[in-house]
Write a protein that holds these residues in place. Structure first.
Motif, PDB file in Angstrom:
ATOM      1  N   SER A   1      10.886  -7.073   1.094  1.00  0.00           N
ATOM      2  CA  SER A   1       9.609  -7.644   1.484  1.00  0.00           C
ATOM      3  C   SER A   1       8.633  -6.537   1.857  1.00  0.00           C
ATOM      4  CB  SER A   1       9.800  -8.599   2.673  1.00  0.00           C
ATOM      5  OG  SER A   1       8.566  -9.153   3.057  1.00  0.00           O
TER       6      SER A   1
ATOM      7  N   PHE B   1       4.704  -5.200   1.901  1.00  0.00           N
ATOM      8  CA  PHE B   1       3.282  -5.452   1.742  1.00  0.00           C
ATOM      9  C   PHE B   1       2.551  -4.154   1.441  1.00  0.00           C
ATOM     10  CE2 PHE B   1      -0.836  -7.138   2.051  1.00  0.00           C
ATOM     11  CZ  PHE B   1      -1.587  -6.357   2.901  1.00  0.00           C
ATOM     12  N   LYS B   2       2.837  -3.128   2.232  1.00  0.00           N
ATOM     13  CA  LYS B   2       2.163  -1.852   2.047  1.00  0.00           C
ATOM     14  C   LYS B   2       3.064  -0.717   2.528  1.00  0.00           C
ATOM     15  CE  LYS B   2      -2.061   0.681   3.262  1.00  0.00           C
ATOM     16  NZ  LYS B   2      -3.297   0.684   4.075  1.00  0.00           N
TER      17      LYS B   2
ATOM     18  N   THR C   1       5.514  -5.078   6.317  1.00  0.00           N
ATOM     19  CA  THR C   1       6.084  -6.161   5.513  1.00  0.00           C
ATOM     20  C   THR C   1       5.147  -7.360   5.387  1.00  0.00           C
ATOM     21  OG1 THR C   1       7.212  -7.021   7.468  1.00  0.00           O
ATOM     22  CG2 THR C   1       8.453  -5.508   6.048  1.00  0.00           C
ATOM     23  N   ILE C   2       4.156  -7.454   6.265  1.00  0.00           N
ATOM     24  CA  ILE C   2       3.177  -8.533   6.167  1.00  0.00           C
ATOM     25  C   ILE C   2       1.790  -7.969   6.471  1.00  0.00           C
ATOM     26  CG2 ILE C   2       4.783 -10.398   6.745  1.00  0.00           C
ATOM     27  CD1 ILE C   2       3.748 -10.293   9.596  1.00  0.00           C
ATOM     28  N   PRO C   3       0.742  -8.633   6.005  1.00  0.00           N
ATOM     29  CA  PRO C   3      -0.612  -8.134   6.281  1.00  0.00           C
ATOM     30  C   PRO C   3      -0.907  -8.074   7.780  1.00  0.00           C
ATOM     31  CG  PRO C   3      -0.640  -9.788   4.563  1.00  0.00           C
ATOM     32  CD  PRO C   3       0.742  -9.793   5.129  1.00  0.00           C
TER      33      PRO C   3
END
Length: 121
Positions: free
Chosen positions: A27, A29-30, A101-103
């Protein structure tokens, strides 16, 4: 969940070359800053090279001019090209990637499992 998988270590003669790879999966995101570290027997882990998300590089004095760190953002993979290897480069090499892993979340430092590099004749 994020995993880093390293590959490319091995036994090489002095003066030889190796390329290490570190692929991130899961996972993601960035990916922000990335780096390679190494730990020789009886010594502390030390920084080898780092690269930022915009491509700025930093090297330990002991590897400048011999090692090159680069990344393939399309594959979430970090590389370390090692040339003119010396016996003192012998160590376990670890990759490190700071991954969000998430914004809007802070990134977290993930480590690879380590790969052995042995430089010996």
């Amino acid at each position: 969940q994020v995993q880093l998988m390293e590959s490319g270590g091995g036994l090489v003669q002095p003066g030889g070359s190796l390329r290490l790879s570190c692929a991130a999966s899961g996972s993601i995101f960035k990916i922000n800053a990335m780096g390679w570290y190494r730990q020789a027997p009886g010594k502390e882990r030390e920084l080898v090279a780092t690269i930022t998300a915009i491509g700025s590089r930093n090297y330990a004095d002991s590897v400048k001019g011999r090692f090159t760190i680069f990344r393939d953002a399309t594959k979430n993979t970090l590389y370390l090209q090692m040339n003119s290897l010396k016996p003192e480069d012998t160590a376990v090499y670890y990759c490190n990637q700071r991954i969000a892993t998430i914004p809007q979340a802070s990134d977290y430092a993930y480590w690879g499992q380590g790969t052995q590099v042995t430089v010996s004749s």
